[in-house]
Motif scaffolding. Sequence first.
Motif, PDB file in Angstrom:
ATOM      1  N   ALA A 123       0.910  -1.088  -0.003  1.00 45.80           N
ATOM      2  CA  ALA A 123      -0.086  -0.093   0.151  1.00 45.80           C
ATOM      3  C   ALA A 123       1.006   1.298   0.016  1.00 45.80           C
ATOM      4  CB  ALA A 123      -1.054   0.020   1.349  1.00 45.80           C
ATOM      5  N   GLY A 124       1.867   1.267   0.869  1.00 43.54           N
ATOM      6  CA  GLY A 124       2.715   2.469   1.074  1.00 43.54           C
ATOM      7  C   GLY A 124       2.130   3.741   1.483  1.00 43.54           C
ATOM      8  N   ILE A 125       0.868   3.971   1.883  1.00 45.42           N
ATOM      9  CA  ILE A 125       0.331   5.071   2.192  1.00 45.42           C
ATOM     10  C   ILE A 125      -0.726   4.635   3.546  1.00 45.42           C
ATOM     11  CG2 ILE A 125       0.685   6.458   0.118  1.00 45.42           C
ATOM     12  CD1 ILE A 125      -2.316   5.957  -0.497  1.00 45.42           C
ATOM     13  N   LYS A 126      -1.262   5.615   4.370  1.00 40.89           N
ATOM     14  CA  LYS A 126      -2.245   5.495   5.250  1.00 40.89           C
ATOM     15  C   LYS A 126      -3.247   6.507   4.971  1.00 40.89           C
ATOM     16  CE  LYS A 126      -1.243   3.615   9.123  1.00 40.89           C
ATOM     17  NZ  LYS A 126      -0.917   3.421  10.565  1.00 40.89           N
ATOM     18  N   PRO A 127      -4.542   6.337   5.410  1.00 42.79           N
ATOM     19  CA  PRO A 127      -5.397   7.436   5.403  1.00 42.79           C
ATOM     20  C   PRO A 127      -4.911   8.573   6.375  1.00 42.79           C
ATOM     21  CG  PRO A 127      -6.613   5.376   5.516  1.00 42.79           C
ATOM     22  CD  PRO A 127      -5.206   4.920   5.696  1.00 42.79           C
ATOM     23  N   ASP A 128      -5.445   9.879   6.096  1.00 40.73           N
ATOM     24  CA  ASP A 128      -5.287  10.927   6.692  1.00 40.73           C
ATOM     25  C   ASP A 128      -6.585  10.981   7.947  1.00 40.73           C
ATOM     26  OD1 ASP A 128      -3.078  12.765   5.393  1.00 40.73           O
ATOM     27  OD2 ASP A 128      -4.386  12.078   3.882  1.00 40.73           O
ATOM     28  N   LEU A 129      -7.555  10.170   7.578  1.00 36.11           N
ATOM     29  CA  LEU A 129      -8.620  10.469   8.539  1.00 36.11           C
ATOM     30  C   LEU A 129      -9.390   9.117   8.207  1.00 36.11           C
ATOM     31  CD1 LEU A 129     -10.495  11.694  10.465  1.00 36.11           C
ATOM     32  CD2 LEU A 129     -11.759  12.734   8.426  1.00 36.11           C
ATOM     33  N   THR A 130      -9.872   8.441   9.206  1.00 32.73           N
ATOM     34  CA  THR A 130     -10.785   7.194   9.140  1.00 32.73           C
ATOM     35  C   THR A 130     -11.979   7.291   9.878  1.00 32.73           C
ATOM     36  OG1 THR A 130      -8.730   5.638   8.534  1.00 32.73           O
ATOM     37  CG2 THR A 130     -10.665   4.667   9.296  1.00 32.73           C
ATOM     38  N   PHE A 131     -12.969   7.307   9.323  1.00 30.58           N
ATOM     39  CA  PHE A 131     -14.264   7.081  10.136  1.00 30.58           C
ATOM     40  C   PHE A 131     -14.593   5.616  10.313  1.00 30.58           C
ATOM     41  CE2 PHE A 131     -14.908  11.254   8.309  1.00 30.58           C
ATOM     42  CZ  PHE A 131     -15.125  12.172   9.330  1.00 30.58           C
ATOM     43  N   LEU A 132     -14.609   5.259  11.579  1.00 26.65           N
ATOM     44  CA  LEU A 132     -14.983   3.732  11.816  1.00 26.65           C
ATOM     45  C   LEU A 132     -16.464   3.815  12.318  1.00 26.65           C
ATOM     46  CD1 LEU A 132     -14.663   1.005  12.296  1.00 26.65           C
ATOM     47  CD2 LEU A 132     -13.470   1.749  14.658  1.00 26.65           C
ATOM     48  N   LEU A 133     -17.476   3.363  11.276  1.00 28.11           N
ATOM     49  CA  LEU A 133     -18.664   3.079  11.779  1.00 28.11           C
ATOM     50  C   LEU A 133     -19.006   1.923  12.544  1.00 28.11           C
ATOM     51  CD1 LEU A 133     -20.268   3.990   7.943  1.00 28.11           C
ATOM     52  CD2 LEU A 133     -19.419   5.647  10.116  1.00 28.11           C
ATOM     53  N   ASP A 134     -19.194   1.878  13.899  1.00 25.85           N
ATOM     54  CA  ASP A 134     -19.433   0.850  14.855  1.00 25.85           C
ATOM     55  C   ASP A 134     -20.787   0.654  15.151  1.00 25.85           C
ATOM     56  OD1 ASP A 134     -18.360  -1.095  16.661  1.00 25.85           O
ATOM     57  OD2 ASP A 134     -19.078   0.097  18.178  1.00 25.85           O
ATOM     58  N   VAL A 135     -21.101  -0.423  14.895  1.00 30.73           N
ATOM     59  CA  VAL A 135     -22.531  -1.214  14.777  1.00 30.73           C
ATOM     60  C   VAL A 135     -22.496  -2.611  15.570  1.00 30.73           C
ATOM     61  CG1 VAL A 135     -22.478  -2.114  12.533  1.00 30.73           C
ATOM     62  CG2 VAL A 135     -24.509  -1.323  14.001  1.00 30.73           C
ATOM     63  N   ASP A 136     -23.335  -3.026  16.295  1.00 34.17           N
ATOM     64  CA  ASP A 136     -23.545  -4.172  16.950  1.00 34.17           C
ATOM     65  C   ASP A 136     -23.684  -5.228  15.773  1.00 34.17           C
ATOM     66  OD1 ASP A 136     -24.445  -5.950  19.155  1.00 34.17           O
ATOM     67  OD2 ASP A 136     -25.961  -6.221  17.725  1.00 34.17           O
ATOM     68  N   VAL A 137     -22.970  -6.521  15.833  1.00 36.30           N
ATOM     69  CA  VAL A 137     -22.872  -7.315  14.812  1.00 36.30           C
ATOM     70  C   VAL A 137     -24.497  -7.779  14.416  1.00 36.30           C
ATOM     71  CG1 VAL A 137     -22.058  -9.581  14.374  1.00 36.30           C
ATOM     72  CG2 VAL A 137     -20.596  -8.005  15.262  1.00 36.30           C
ATOM     73  N   ARG A 138     -25.061  -8.141  15.318  1.00 30.60           N
ATOM     74  CA  ARG A 138     -26.606  -8.568  14.895  1.00 30.60           C
ATOM     75  C   ARG A 138     -27.311  -7.635  14.357  1.00 30.60           C
ATOM     76  NH1 ARG A 138     -28.290 -12.735  20.014  1.00 30.60           N
ATOM     77  NH2 ARG A 138     -26.281 -14.297  19.778  1.00 30.60           N
ATOM     78  N   GLN A 139     -27.121  -6.357  14.954  1.00 32.02           N
ATOM     79  CA  GLN A 139     -28.019  -5.226  14.196  1.00 32.02           C
ATOM     80  C   GLN A 139     -27.488  -4.897  12.893  1.00 32.02           C
ATOM     81  OE1 GLN A 139     -27.792  -1.530  16.284  1.00 32.02           O
ATOM     82  NE2 GLN A 139     -29.119  -0.355  14.750  1.00 32.02           N
ATOM     83  N   GLY A 140     -26.206  -5.027  12.744  1.00 36.34           N
ATOM     84  CA  GLY A 140     -25.558  -4.853  11.144  1.00 36.34           C
ATOM     85  C   GLY A 140     -26.123  -5.980  10.433  1.00 36.34           C
ATOM     86  N   HIS A 141     -26.045  -7.212  10.850  1.00 41.15           N
ATOM     87  CA  HIS A 141     -26.781  -8.399  10.119  1.00 41.15           C
ATOM     88  C   HIS A 141     -28.055  -8.205   9.790  1.00 41.15           C
ATOM     89  CE1 HIS A 141     -23.156 -11.435   9.875  1.00 41.15           C
ATOM     90  NE2 HIS A 141     -22.569 -10.183  10.194  1.00 41.15           N
ATOM     91  N   ALA A 142     -28.785  -7.668  10.748  1.00 42.59           N
ATOM     92  CA  ALA A 142     -30.197  -7.574  10.473  1.00 42.59           C
ATOM     93  C   ALA A 142     -30.405  -6.520   9.198  1.00 42.59           C
ATOM     94  CB  ALA A 142     -30.889  -7.106  11.588  1.00 42.59           C
ATOM     95  N   ARG A 143     -29.602  -5.557   9.337  1.00 42.69           N
ATOM     96  CA  ARG A 143     -29.801  -4.621   8.004  1.00 42.69           C
ATOM     97  C   ARG A 143     -29.588  -5.344   6.763  1.00 42.69           C
ATOM     98  NH1 ARG A 143     -26.424   0.469  10.428  1.00 42.69           N
ATOM     99  NH2 ARG A 143     -27.928   1.157  12.139  1.00 42.69           N
ATOM    100  N   ILE A 144     -28.545  -5.970   6.572  1.00 36.52           N
ATOM    101  CA  ILE A 144     -28.250  -6.757   5.302  1.00 36.52           C
ATOM    102  C   ILE A 144     -29.304  -7.781   4.840  1.00 36.52           C
ATOM    103  CG2 ILE A 144     -25.771  -5.895   5.396  1.00 36.52           C
ATOM    104  CD1 ILE A 144     -25.112  -8.764   5.995  1.00 36.52           C
ATOM    105  N   ALA A 145     -29.921  -8.331   5.910  1.00 38.86           N
ATOM    106  CA  ALA A 145     -30.793  -9.337   5.456  1.00 38.86           C
ATOM    107  C   ALA A 145     -31.829  -9.329   4.718  1.00 38.86           C
ATOM    108  CB  ALA A 145     -31.193 -10.007   6.875  1.00 38.86           C
ATOM    109  N   GLY A 146     -32.308  -8.061   4.595  1.00 39.32           N
ATOM    110  CA  GLY A 146     -33.080  -7.369   3.558  1.00 39.32           C
ATOM    111  C   GLY A 146     -32.835  -7.039   2.183  1.00 39.32           C
TER     112      GLY A 146
END
Length: 208
Positions: A123-146
Amino acid sequence: MKGRLISIEGGEGAGKSSVMGALRAELERRGIEVVQAREPGGTEAGEAIRALLLDPSRALSAETELLLMFASRAQLVRELIVPALARGAWVICDRFSDASFAYQGGGRGLDGGTIAELERWAAGIKPDLTFLLDVDVRQGHARIAGRDGERDRIEREREDFFERVRATYLQRAAQEPQRFRIIDAGQPSDAVLGDVLARLDAVLAAWA
């Protein structure tokens, strides 16, 4: 202002696409050229690698998965990201190297030192800024189930895999608080976007 690399990280169902759209709109409103990218993919070669990586009919070893991720990333950096940054554009990337630490490191159990060396070399580079969208695993999976269509190869992993992914993301954020901004992605989407844009505004003020 010089070009910047912003990455959006998070587990399945965290809402990265909506956040990317909001970030792009805000930066363009400020007169900044924005280039969007995604991982794996973002280039012709990268998209071919993506198809292989996500194909649920493929049985890939953890090591193969890691190397393919970095092959796609290496091409993306050299073909798209570096040229964009060089002309002063900002790049918003749907995942970057932190995803390899989380998915192949935390999820698959591969050595973090090996991943760090690949990050440095491929890669050789890193991001200047990282947004980590943190969500409960079960909640996240419920969203993609649809969602329409079948789940890809990685989405089919067990819940404990994604718990390790989430824990590794949070660990990395704790190690690099100057780069990461943790967003509670379990909130309603308008609240998530409001938090992201408020954090962006503070960062832009500091960079000005």
